[in-house]
Every structure is written in C-alpha cells, then in structure tokens.
Design a protein around this motif. Sequence first.
Motif, short mmCIF file in Angstrom:
data_model
loop_
_atom_site.label_atom_id
_atom_site.label_comp_id
_atom_site.label_asym_id
_atom_site.label_seq_id
_atom_site.Cartn_x
_atom_site.Cartn_y
_atom_site.Cartn_z
N GLU A 9 0.87 -1.19 0.00
CA GLU A 9 0.00 0.00 0.00
C GLU A 9 0.90 1.23 0.00
O GLU A 9 1.78 1.34 0.84
CB GLU A 9 -0.89 -0.05 1.26
N ASP A 10 0.66 2.15 -0.94
CA ASP A 10 1.56 3.30 -1.04
C ASP A 10 1.12 4.49 -0.19
O ASP A 10 1.85 5.45 -0.06
CB ASP A 10 1.73 3.71 -2.50
N GLU A 11 -0.09 4.44 0.35
CA GLU A 11 -0.53 5.57 1.18
C GLU A 11 -0.21 5.31 2.65
O GLU A 11 -0.81 4.44 3.28
CB GLU A 11 -2.04 5.78 1.01
N ASP A 53 -2.96 -3.37 -2.52
CA ASP A 53 -3.63 -2.20 -3.10
C ASP A 53 -3.57 -2.33 -4.63
O ASP A 53 -2.54 -2.69 -5.19
CB ASP A 53 -2.88 -0.95 -2.64
N GLY A 55 -3.94 0.16 -6.82
CA GLY A 55 -3.21 1.28 -7.42
C GLY A 55 -1.88 1.51 -6.73
O GLY A 55 -1.80 2.14 -5.69
N LYS A 102 -12.01 1.08 -0.52
CA LYS A 102 -11.72 2.29 0.25
C LYS A 102 -12.92 3.23 0.21
O LYS A 102 -13.52 3.38 -0.84
CB LYS A 102 -10.50 3.01 -0.34
CA CA Z 1 -2.66 3.39 -3.90
#
Ligand code: CA
Length: 237
Positions: A9-11, A53, A55, A102
């Motif tokens: 997950e990039d967030e 995730d 994205g 989400k």
């Molecule tokens: Ca993302």
Amino acid sequence: MTQTILLVEDEPSIAENISYALSTEGFAPRWCRTAGEAREALASTDVALIVLDVGLPDANGFELAREIRQAHDVPIIFVTARSSEIDRVVGLEIGADDYVVKPFSPRELTARVKAVLRRVKPGTRAVEPGPAGPRPGRQPAMPFTLDEARCRITCAGRPLELTRYEYRLLAALIRSPGQVFSRGQLMELAWEEPDVSLERTIDTHMKTIRQKLRAIDPGADPIQTHRGMGYSLKEKS
Ligand code: CA
C-alpha cells in the motif's frame, strides 16, 4: 506462531492504520510501498497472506497478483479505491480471496484477513495453478485433471460442465483423495459465506456431480458418502 501479513500500500496513513489493527490482532504486518518492495519481501519472508492495493506507484495490483500467483500459493485480499474495479476482483480472474473498497475500517479488513486464513487452511490449496492432477502418492479412482487457473476439471480426458459450486466441491475432493470431508468443511472450502447456505445443499450438489461423472463412466462412482460424516473421493486401489 505469528503470521506475517504483507501489506502492499503506497498511502502511509492507510498503511499505518492497517498495520496497527493487524498487530493488535496478533499478526506481524510487513509494509511495502511498491510492487518492487513486495517482490523482495516475498523472496525472503514466509508470508501468510497479502493485502494488496490495486493502485501502486510502480505497478498495477492485478498484474502484480498474477505474477505472485505464478510462484507463491498465498491468499490475496485486494484493496480497491474504485468500485469499478470490483468487477474484475469479483470475477476472480486473478484469483482474489477477498477484497475491501476504500474507505474501509481497519477492523473490517482484519476480520476478512482472519476469515480468509481460516478458509485457506494448509493443504487446501496444495495444487499448483495450471493443469495439474492430485498430489503424488494418493491417486483418485477416476483420472481427474484439475486446472485451477481456468476453473476446469476433466475426467478421463473429458471436460466436465460444472457450476461454480460443483467445481469447487469436486476440486476440494480431488486435492485430497481419500480424505473424508464433513459437510461443514466442504461449505468452508466452497462457499464465500458458509453461514448463509444450508449444509444440505452439499448433498444436492454432490448428487449432480455424481450424475455428471456417471455420464462419463456409468459404472464408476468415485465419490463416497460417509454416513454421519461427509464425503471423500475414492482412492485407486
Ligand atoms: Ca494506492
């Protein structure tokens, strides 16, 4: 033993919340921001489940999942931002075990992680993706080929026309010839929400699977009923 959950997950804020919720439930979360980091982590760590995730900055989560699936038999829960992605996830063309959209609560996710881990017990996913037969050592009485990637089963070289649940039930039996499964176990293996269905439906599906197998070999009855217990696939004698 603490199970490692790989969180891709990039967030950071989402990752932090999920990591916290997972650790309070006794899991060891390992956070990766990118597909690259996830690949490295998978190569060096024994991962029980991946929260992925869709994205990511350096890859599409679907493609990463497909790549992971070729080498690792690990359950995947997708995190999607758009409900438009759900169709692809639910279509299970990628073989997702579950998904969350989400925004979701960390608690909802940990509940799903636990549910998937319960469902995917060791031994229930032992067959490699792609054309494959049962595990060596135990051979079923009829020659089955299980193609998990395409959700197809052939018997004596002839493809079976199976409904989704018939496929899942027969596949579960084929993975473990000789093993007796209770109806409850079969429900766990074949249904997304075991509680909403009645165990009697197992009997109905077994009946139709048997009919389809009889069409291939009228004399063969490879599925055995164990009174008061459940079903098994007859082993080759
Ligand atoms: Ca993302």
